[in-house]
Design an enzyme around this catalytic site. Structure first.
Site: not given
Length: 625
Positions: A129, A350, A360
């Site tokens: 994104e 992750r 983020k």
């Protein structure tokens, strides 16, 4: 067997499960009762393909060797002995497999995941994104998708910007992502945008509503969250088709009434997996989109758009972090409900590091609050941040690929991350010298040279290819306070790159202000306890430097549930000291990496400018302080 059935056998016999291939082996055995070859009177393409399929399938080959299916065994052995040319094709496949395994071994992690249907081709995608800069977690996703697509399976990598939230997205972030991927050596075969599919996704949502799989809901966010948590159906769940379509059009127009609605997929009210409880798939947003402007007033969610666009773009394997595991059934539901081409999913863990936030949203807050200098701050876990701190791209790639696609979730220390970088930079970093300005000690060499002079010395004692530098010698030197305060009267020390000297006089104690040294160049450097760096104040122009060091942004290794992360932001995560460097540093450029002898490795953040000091950032080496 009919021709169509025979043609399907090579594919059918590729299945690793014996139960799946046993009926096909039995049918082939029956077909061969009165035949030397599968089709015709000489070996043909079908014989070759079927024989190779059996030979390369461990379960099938082992079963044939038992001789239970007499006709099939006869045919298999006859082809094996009479047609050695087929072995060449097998050898080529074996060589390709060996090369693949060698690549896995080189990567240092297990990539032997038995991904489904790879023989039909592999297409992966990286769908960021554009709402921030890439961090090292994103780097793992990007590098793994690139590795599977381009190195393991010689397939295709798609870069798709998931740009369906204009409130957060900017062209700046999009451009930065493209640059960072290129920096990491990732070259997508195709770039696309979810916003290119807004009309297509809109039509799919209409279809969902018409088929009774979605409904419009004006329940406020807090109530909706509570109802989903408690397994309570929305008051709008059973609204009519006409009502739902009408509200969807109100949303599209961005009317006052439309803005109060969202579209929800009609999956389940009380599924134990809460991701399956009627998720929102469309919501309104009146902010201009950085690519489509104000053409749309509503946008699909990632969970709705991703499976559809994956399928339409030909993605074969969606590699996602384990945070999406609960949403995998939802992804599959959209594919099944809309009767779309299937996509295989694989979850990997992750990367998590101690004292580091990868959210983020939280990183954005640190930037906006001025806690850090920006997204490329050397304390930030962004690609640009670790690069600015001094991480090299080869070391970054190597470290991440060695983590592999494992699903095991661990919180890693940064030491291994930076230790992998040291292996890259140590053999090639030129050596320079600095002395801290604060409390620096002047030294007089009582039997030193009458006139200053310089000598060419290697920049790296073990790597002549790095080049040479000018080292200045004179009677007047400066040394670090930290070194001199440990000296004893008449002690023999070693001046690095010069030789031994006796300490004949020490003036001052805390701090020491000056000393006198007597050269003893015939002394044995191996027998001295103290080997120190120094700079001549004559014969060269010393260069002022700002030397920065950095600490973790967070003060706690791992936050516990209930911790307010902002309470653990380290208020003192950077420090600066002033130093003087040898004159050779005037040749350094931004991004050069050097070693200040006995002080560590540094990246040049700003080269020497007119009246401006050189700015150096300390690079961690993996050693704990």
């Amino acid at each position: 067997m009919k021709t169509e059935g025979l043609a399907q056998l090579p594919t059918s016999l590729a299945a690793p499960d014996f139960k799946a291939i046993e009926p096909h082996l039995a049918a082939l055995d029956k077909h061969l009762i009165l035949r030397t070859y599968v089709d015709g009177y000489s070996i043909g393409e079908l014989d070759t393909k079927i024989w190779i399929a059996i030979r390369t399938n461990k379960a099938a080959a082992a079963f044939i060797k038992r001789g239970i299916l007499v006709n099939l065994s006869r045919w298999y052995n006859y082809v094996d002995q009479s047609h050695p040319e087929i072995q060449e094709e097998i050898k080529a496949k074996d060589d390709a497999e060996k090369a693949r395994k060698a690549a896995l071994s080189k990567a240092g992690a297990s990539y032997n995941m038995a991904l489904q249907d790879v023989e039909k081709g592999v297409v992966t995608r990286f769908p960021p994104e554009p709402s921030g800069y890439l961090h090292i977690g994103h780097a793992k996703a990007a590098l793994l998708n690139d590795y599977f697509a381009h190195e393991l399976y010689k397939g295709t990598l798609l870069l798709r910007f998931d740009d369906t939230n204009p409130s957060k997205e900017k062209q700046e972030f999009q451009d930065a992502i493209v640059e960072d991927l290129a920096l990491m050596g990732i070259k997508p075969d195709k770039t696309s945008y979810t916003s290119d599919y807004l009309e297509v996704l809109y039509q799919y949502c209409i279809r969902m509503i018409k088929e009774g799989h979605a409904y419009a809901d004006d329940t406020d966010q807090e109530t909706m969250r509570a109802e989903r948590m408690d397994g309570i159906a929305s008051k709008n769940r059973d609204n009519s088709l006409e009502q739902n379509l009408a509200m969807f059009e109100e949303m599209k127009a961005g009317t006052e009434k439309g803005l109060t609605y969202a579209i929800r997929a009609k999956l389940s009210v009380d599924n134990p997996n809460k991701a399956m409880r009627d998720p929102v798939i469309y919501r309104c947003n009146l902010e201009p989109h950085h690519r489509t402007g104000t053409a749309w007033k509503m946008y699909p969610t990632y969970d709705f758009a991703c499976p559809i666009v994956d399928s339409l773009e030909g993605v074969t394997h969606a590699l996602r972090t384990t945070e999406y595991t609960d949403r995998n059934p939802q992804y599959q539901w959209f594919l099944d409900t809309l009767k779309l081409r299937q996509v295989h999913m694989w979850d990997f863990a992750r990367m998590n590091f101690i004292r580091t936030e990868l959210s983020k949203r939280k990183l954005t807050k640190l930037v906006d609050a001025g806690t850090v200098w920006g997204w490329n701050d050397p304390r930030m876990p962004t690609i640009r941040g670790v690069r600015r701190r001094g991480m090299t791209i080869p070391a970054l790639r190597d470290f991440i690929l060695k983590q592999g696609p494992s699903r095991n979730i661990v919180v890693m220390d940064w030491t291994n991350f930076w230790a992998s970088n040291k292996k890259i930079i140590d053999p090639i970093a030129p050596r320079h010298t600095s002395v801290d300005v604060k409390d620096k000690v002047t030294a007089t060499v009582i039997n030193g040279p009458e006139k200053p002079y310089t000598e060419d010395k290697p920049k790296h004692a073990k790597n002549p290819a790095v080049g040479t530098k000018k080292v200045a010698y004179s009677k007047n030197l400066i040394l670090d306070q930290e070194d001199v305060k440990l000296f004893k009267q008449d002690e023999e020390i070693t001046l690095m790159n010069w030789g031994n000297a006796f300490v004949r006089k020490i003036t001052g104690s805390d701090p020491v202000t000056s000393i006198e040294l007597e050269l003893h160049l015939e002394g044995d450097v191996k027998k001295t306890e103290k080997k120190v760096t120094w700079l001549s104040t004559e014969g060269q122009d010393l260069v002022p430097a700002e030397v920065w060091d950095f600490d973790y942004l967070m003060s706690k290794d791992k936050l516990d549930e209930g911790d307010n992360w902002e309470d653990f932001v380290n208020p003192n995560s950077s420090s600066k000291l002033d130093a003087l460097c040898d004159g050779n540093v005037t040749d350094l450029k931004e991004d050069d990496i050097i070693q200040l002898e006995r002080k560590g490795y540094f990246r040049v953040d700003k080269a020497v400018g007119a009246g401006q000091p050189i700015v150096l950032f300390n690079i961690p080496t993996g050693k704990t302080k």
